[in-house]
Write a protein that holds these residues in place. Structure first.
Motif, PDB file in Angstrom:
ATOM      1  N   PRO A 179       0.816  -1.330   0.036  1.00 32.59           N
ATOM      2  CA  PRO A 179      -0.072  -0.011   0.021  1.00 32.59           C
ATOM      3  C   PRO A 179       0.914   1.172  -0.117  1.00 32.59           C
ATOM      4  O   PRO A 179       1.930   1.052  -0.196  1.00 32.59           O
ATOM      5  CB  PRO A 179      -0.756  -0.143   1.057  1.00 32.59           C
ATOM      6  CG  PRO A 179       0.277  -0.931   2.270  1.00 32.59           C
ATOM      7  CD  PRO A 179       1.084  -1.763   1.508  1.00 32.59           C
ATOM      8  N   ALA A 180       0.139   2.571   0.210  1.00 36.81           N
ATOM      9  CA  ALA A 180       0.998   3.654   0.331  1.00 36.81           C
ATOM     10  C   ALA A 180       1.540   3.565   1.760  1.00 36.81           C
ATOM     11  O   ALA A 180       0.824   3.253   2.646  1.00 36.81           O
ATOM     12  CB  ALA A 180      -0.062   4.920   0.116  1.00 36.81           C
ATOM     13  N   PHE A 181       2.600   4.298   2.004  1.00 31.97           N
ATOM     14  CA  PHE A 181       2.981   4.487   3.403  1.00 31.97           C
ATOM     15  C   PHE A 181       2.070   5.093   4.323  1.00 31.97           C
ATOM     16  O   PHE A 181       1.798   4.512   5.449  1.00 31.97           O
ATOM     17  CB  PHE A 181       4.460   5.142   3.240  1.00 31.97           C
ATOM     18  CG  PHE A 181       5.110   5.191   4.492  1.00 31.97           C
ATOM     19  CD1 PHE A 181       5.899   4.153   4.986  1.00 31.97           C
ATOM     20  CD2 PHE A 181       4.981   6.317   5.599  1.00 31.97           C
ATOM     21  CE1 PHE A 181       6.587   4.050   6.346  1.00 31.97           C
ATOM     22  CE2 PHE A 181       5.639   6.185   6.699  1.00 31.97           C
ATOM     23  CZ  PHE A 181       6.363   5.290   6.993  1.00 31.97           C
ATOM     24  N   ALA A 182       1.431   6.315   3.889  1.00 28.01           N
ATOM     25  CA  ALA A 182       0.289   6.788   4.741  1.00 28.01           C
ATOM     26  C   ALA A 182      -0.811   5.850   5.165  1.00 28.01           C
ATOM     27  O   ALA A 182      -1.356   6.188   6.076  1.00 28.01           O
ATOM     28  CB  ALA A 182      -0.272   7.945   3.987  1.00 28.01           C
ATOM     29  N   ASP A 183      -1.131   4.970   4.161  1.00 34.65           N
ATOM     30  CA  ASP A 183      -2.130   4.084   4.495  1.00 34.65           C
ATOM     31  C   ASP A 183      -1.850   2.832   5.656  1.00 34.65           C
ATOM     32  O   ASP A 183      -2.618   2.753   6.541  1.00 34.65           O
ATOM     33  CB  ASP A 183      -2.370   3.221   3.247  1.00 34.65           C
ATOM     34  CG  ASP A 183      -3.082   4.026   2.234  1.00 34.65           C
ATOM     35  OD1 ASP A 183      -3.760   5.058   2.385  1.00 34.65           O
ATOM     36  OD2 ASP A 183      -3.181   3.592   1.180  1.00 34.65           O
ATOM     37  N   VAL A 189      -1.786   3.803  13.458  1.00 31.62           N
ATOM     38  CA  VAL A 189      -2.454   4.943  14.245  1.00 31.62           C
ATOM     39  C   VAL A 189      -3.859   4.382  15.050  1.00 31.62           C
ATOM     40  O   VAL A 189      -4.249   4.806  15.924  1.00 31.62           O
ATOM     41  CB  VAL A 189      -2.470   6.315  13.487  1.00 31.62           C
ATOM     42  CG1 VAL A 189      -3.418   7.342  14.453  1.00 31.62           C
ATOM     43  CG2 VAL A 189      -1.146   6.897  13.339  1.00 31.62           C
ATOM     44  N   GLN A 190      -4.571   3.876  13.771  1.00 30.97           N
ATOM     45  CA  GLN A 190      -5.852   3.206  14.542  1.00 30.97           C
ATOM     46  C   GLN A 190      -5.816   2.416  15.779  1.00 30.97           C
ATOM     47  O   GLN A 190      -6.549   2.386  16.675  1.00 30.97           O
ATOM     48  CB  GLN A 190      -6.551   2.410  13.350  1.00 30.97           C
ATOM     49  CG  GLN A 190      -7.703   1.838  13.700  1.00 30.97           C
ATOM     50  CD  GLN A 190      -8.624   1.091  12.191  1.00 30.97           C
ATOM     51  OE1 GLN A 190      -8.674   1.962  11.323  1.00 30.97           O
ATOM     52  NE2 GLN A 190      -8.798  -0.118  12.520  1.00 30.97           N
ATOM     53  N   ASN A 230       5.888   9.881   8.859  1.00 32.33           N
ATOM     54  CA  ASN A 230       5.043  10.160   7.813  1.00 32.33           C
ATOM     55  C   ASN A 230       5.047  11.559   7.213  1.00 32.33           C
ATOM     56  O   ASN A 230       4.881  11.560   6.139  1.00 32.33           O
ATOM     57  CB  ASN A 230       3.642   9.736   8.311  1.00 32.33           C
ATOM     58  CG  ASN A 230       2.463   9.754   6.791  1.00 32.33           C
ATOM     59  OD1 ASN A 230       2.891   9.072   5.824  1.00 32.33           O
ATOM     60  ND2 ASN A 230       1.315  10.358   7.059  1.00 32.33           N
ATOM     61  N   ALA A 231       5.483  12.656   8.119  1.00 29.80           N
ATOM     62  CA  ALA A 231       5.601  13.634   7.610  1.00 29.80           C
ATOM     63  C   ALA A 231       7.144  14.084   7.182  1.00 29.80           C
ATOM     64  O   ALA A 231       7.028  15.283   6.728  1.00 29.80           O
ATOM     65  CB  ALA A 231       5.127  14.740   8.809  1.00 29.80           C
ATOM     66  N   TRP A 235       9.006  10.303   3.489  1.00 27.11           N
ATOM     67  CA  TRP A 235       7.947   9.763   2.942  1.00 27.11           C
ATOM     68  C   TRP A 235       6.935  11.068   2.784  1.00 27.11           C
ATOM     69  O   TRP A 235       5.677  10.746   2.531  1.00 27.11           O
ATOM     70  CB  TRP A 235       7.358   9.196   4.194  1.00 27.11           C
ATOM     71  CG  TRP A 235       8.006   7.575   4.528  1.00 27.11           C
ATOM     72  CD1 TRP A 235       8.734   7.289   5.357  1.00 27.11           C
ATOM     73  CD2 TRP A 235       8.106   6.870   3.401  1.00 27.11           C
ATOM     74  NE1 TRP A 235       9.314   6.344   5.134  1.00 27.11           N
ATOM     75  CE2 TRP A 235       9.011   5.661   3.946  1.00 27.11           C
ATOM     76  CE3 TRP A 235       7.588   6.396   2.294  1.00 27.11           C
ATOM     77  CZ2 TRP A 235       9.382   4.461   3.583  1.00 27.11           C
ATOM     78  CZ3 TRP A 235       7.817   5.121   1.456  1.00 27.11           C
ATOM     79  CH2 TRP A 235       8.688   4.271   2.406  1.00 27.11           C
ATOM     80  N   ASN A 236       7.288  12.289   2.754  1.00 19.38           N
ATOM     81  CA  ASN A 236       6.759  13.500   2.364  1.00 19.38           C
ATOM     82  C   ASN A 236       7.523  14.570   1.338  1.00 19.38           C
ATOM     83  O   ASN A 236       7.731  15.496   1.754  1.00 19.38           O
ATOM     84  CB  ASN A 236       6.438  14.235   3.708  1.00 19.38           C
ATOM     85  CG  ASN A 236       5.351  15.163   3.626  1.00 19.38           C
ATOM     86  OD1 ASN A 236       4.580  15.227   2.564  1.00 19.38           O
ATOM     87  ND2 ASN A 236       5.001  16.102   4.540  1.00 19.38           N
TER      88      ASN A 236
END
Length: 576
Positions: A179-183, A189-190, A230-231, A235-236
Motif C-alpha cells: 500500500p501507500a506508506f500513509a495507509d 495509528v488506528q 510520515n511527515a 515519506w513526504n
C-alpha cells in the motif's frame, strides 16, 4: 511471510501442549487454539509469547554491537572482526538475501509478532476470562503490540500490507499488495487510538509484577513516531503541510496526556538516568521511562571498558564515540553550537562558532553536560581503579591511549562510551543495572517540537525543546529563530539527547541526509607536550565503502518474499 507464519503455528502448539493435562488431548496429541482460549492462564501465556518477540536492542546486535557503530555517532572497534555486524554492514552485507542486523531488526520476527497478535485478536472476544476489564486490557495490549511490530517493520522496510486477521490455509499470498506508506501509518495509528481510548489500560506501569507490559503511554509514543516519519522528507517529498499538522497535533495531545493528565516528567539527572533500571512501586524516582526492555543488560561491562590494573582498558572498547558526535555538543554558558560544520569533506577542518566560547586548545571545557555524561575523554575523571584515582588518558602513550586499527581493547577515536556504564560498580561485578529504554518522555517532547515547527513555525516549538535543555543544564534556545534555524537546533538537540539510543540511525534516513552523514567518521589524536599541555589533531579513523548510499534509506525486502509475492518483486525498495 508464509514461512514465518508456519513457524509461529508450530511454536504455539509446542508452547501450549505442555500446559494441559496430558490425557486431555486431541487425536494428534496437540491442543487446539479453541482450547487455549478457554483457559485463562494459557490465554495470558499467549500474550507473553507475543511480548517475547520484542528484540532486546542495546548492545545485543551481532557480535555485541551497538547500532550506533554503523552511524556517524561511533566507530565500532570490532569492525575488523569478520563476524562483526559493523564490518558486514560497511562491506555491503545488507542484501535481499542477508541482513547483518538479523536477530534484532528482522523481517521475519516482525511478521511473526504480527501473526501472533492477529491470531490472539481473532479469539480474545470469546475467550473464557471472567474479569471484563482484564480481558479488555489484554486485548488492548495485543493491539498495541501489533502496532509496535508493524511500526518497526515499516520504518525499516517501507509500506507493508495491513493485515488484521490470521492467514488461513487457503490464503493466496500472491494477492498481497504494497500500500501507500500513509495507509499503513493510518492502520498503526488506528490501533494506537483504540488503546488510548480504552479505559482499562493504565497510562503508566506501577506494579513491579507487570514490568515489561505496555502501558497506554506506549500508544502515544508509537503514534507520535509514526506520524513524524510520515511527515518527514523520506515519506513526504511534497512537504504536505497536513501531514506535519497531524504529527504536531499527536505530539501536543501526547504531552498533555502524559504530563498534565498523567504524572510523567523528566528524570532530574540525565547521566544517572541511564545507569539504573526503572524503579516501580512506591516512592519511585523514574517518571520519564515509558517502556523499558525487561531483559537486563547482563555482561554489558565485559564487552566495553572494564577498568583493570589502574587503567580503563578492558576486553573491548566497543563502539567508540566519533569526533562528529563530540562536535555536536554545544557550549554550556552560551548555549551556542561550538562547531557549525566542516569546510572539507573529510571533517578535518571544523567551522568554529566564534560566538560560542569554544577554545580549540581546550576542546572539552565548558560543554553541554550531556557530553560529560556520555563520553570518557582525555582528562575526564573516572574514579578509583585498583585503589588509584584515575583520570582518563587517551593521549598517545597514556594508560588508555588510542591505538588505531590494532586491537579491540583500545579506543580508535580517542573516546570511550560512558553512557550506560556505572563506574561505581566494581570491575569484577559484570552485571550493570541499566536496561534499554525503548521509549521515554524526552522523545515525546522533541517529536512534538519538530512537527510543530514544520507545521506552524517556531513559536510553540520552543517550550518542549527548552524543557529538555533545562533538564540537561543548558540555556534555553535564543529567541527569534526562524523555521530553518529551529529545525537545525531541534536536529542537533535530538542528536545529543539520544546519543547511542538508536534514533540517529532512523533520523538521518527520514531526513534523507544519510549520504551526508555516514561516509566516514573521524577521531582526535592527542599528544602530551613536555610542559603538560596537549595538542589535538583530527584524523579520519574510518571510511565506509557501503551503508551510506541512498538505497540504504530502506532495507531490501527479502528475496524469499519477492519470489513468493509478485507485487513485492515489482515494487522492491529503490536500489535493490
Amino acid at each position: 511471510m508464509k514461512k514465518s507464519f508456519i513457524y509461529f503455528i508450530t511454536g504455539c502448539f509446542a508452547l501450549f501442549s505442555c500446559n494441559k493435562n496430558p490425557l486431555d488431548i486431541t487425536p494428534d496429541g496437540r491442543i487446539t487454539f479453541d482450547d487455549v482460549f478457554k483457559n485463562e492462564i494459557q490465554t495470558e501465556s499467549f500474550v507473553n509469547t507475543i511480548y517475547s518477540k520484542i528484540p532486546t536492542y542495546f548492545f545485543n546486535y551481532n557480535n555485541y554491537g551497538f547500532l550506533a557503530g554503523i552511524t556517524d555517532e561511533a566507530q565500532e572497534v570490532r569492525n575488523t572482526y569478520i563476524g562483526g555486524m559493523a564490518l558486514q554492514w560497511q562491506n555491503g552485507g545488507l542484501t535481499p538475501s542477508s541482513n547483518p542486523l538479523s536477530g534484532m531488526l528482522d523481517y521475519a520476527v516482525w511478521w511473526q509478532g504480527i501473526g501472533h497478535a492477529n491470531l490472539f485478536l481473532s479469539y480474545i472476544d470469546n475467550a473464557t476470562i471472567k474479569d471484563g476489564a482484564k480481558k479488555s486490557r489484554l486485548k488492548a495490549e495485543v493491539q498495541l503490540l501489533r502496532a509496535f511490530f508493524y511500526w518497526e517493520l515499516v520504518k525499516q522496510y517501507g509500506p507493508m500490507p495491513a493485515v488484521d486477521k490470521p492467514f488461513d490455509a487457503t490464503f493466496s499470498y500472491e494477492t498481497l499488495k504494497r500500500p501507500a506508506f500513509a495507509d499503513v501509518i493510518a492502520f498503526i495509528v488506528q490501533d494506537c487510538d483504540a488503546v488510548i481510548a480504552n479505559q482499562d489500560v493504565p497510562l503508566r506501569i506501577t506494579n513491579v509484577a507487570e514490568r515489561g507490559r505496555f502501558p497506554k503511554s506506549v500508544a502515544y509514543a508509537i503514534k507520535t513516531q509514526a506520524l513524524l516519519f510520515n511527515a518527514s522528507p523520506l515519506w513526504n517529498p511534497g512537504n504536505d503541510a497536513a501531514k506535519w499538522a497531524a504529527a504536531a497535533q499527536a505530539g501536543k495531545e501526547a504531552v498533555q496526556a502524559l504530563t498534565v493528565q498523567g504524572d510523567y516528567k523528566l528524570f532530574a539527572d540525565y547521566g544517572q538516568y541511564f545507569l539504573k533500571t526503572q524503579d516501580l512501586g512506591a516512592n519511585i524516582r523514574d517518571f520519564e521511562t515509558i517502556h523499558e526492555i525487561p531483559a537486563p543488560a547482563g555482561v554489558f561491562s565485559v564487552i566495553n571498558t572494564i577498568p583493570t590494573n589502574g587503567r580503563l582498558i578492558g576486553t573491548s572498547a566497543g563502539a567508540c564515540p566519533s569526533q562528529e558526535l563530540i562536535d555536536s555538543y554545544e557550549m554550556q554558558v552560551t548555549g551556542e553550537p561550538a562547531i557549525l560544520g566542516y569546510s572539507d569533506n573529510d571533517h578535518l577542518q571544523p567551522i568554529i562558532n566564534a560566538a560560542s566560547g569554544y577554545d580549540e586548545t581546550k576542546p572539552y571545557e565548558g560543554r553541554d553536560p550531556r557530553f560529560y555524561a556520555t563520553t570518557w575523554y582525555n582528562g575526564s575523571h573516572y574514579g578509583m581503579i585498583a585503589g588509584i584515582d584515575h583520570h582518563v588518558e587517551t593521549f598517545i602513550g597514556g594508560l588508555d591511549q588510542m591505538i588505531p586499527q590494532v586491537q579491540f581493547t583500545n579506543t580508535r577515536t580517542g573516546y570511550y562510551l560512558r553512557k550506560f556504564y556505572d563506574p561505581l560498580i566494581p570491575a569484577n561485578q559484570l552485571v550493570q543495572e541499566c536496561r534499554w529504554k525503548k521509549f521515554r518522555l524526552a522523545e515525546i517532547y522533541l517529536n512534538y517540537a519538530e512537527a510543530e515547527n514544520e507545521a506552524n513555525g517556531p513559536a510553540q516549538a520552543y517550550e518542549p525543546v527548552n524543557i529538555v535543555r533545562r533538564r540537561a543544564g543548558m540555556p534555553e534556545l535564543p529567541t527569534g529563530l526562524d523555521k530553518n534555524q529551529m529545525r537545525e537546533r531541534i536536529r542537533r538537540e535530538r542528536r545529543v539527547e539520544f546519543a547511542y539510543e538508536e534514533h540517529r540511525f532512523w533520523d538521518v534516513r527520514r531526513w534523507k541526509i544519510l549520504s551526508q552523514t555516514d561516509k566516514l567518521v573521524t577521531g582526535m589524536e592527542i599528544r602530551k607536550q613536555p610542559d603538560g599541555s596537549f595538542t589535538y589533531k583530527r584524523f579520519v579513523t574510518e571510511r565506509r565503502a557501503s551503508g551510506w548510499q541512498d538505497k540504504f534509506l530502506l532495507f531490501p525486502i527479502p528475496i524469499g518474499e519477492t519470489n513468493l509475492i509478485p507485487d513485492f518483486a515489482a515494487n522492491q525498495n529503490p536500489g535493490w
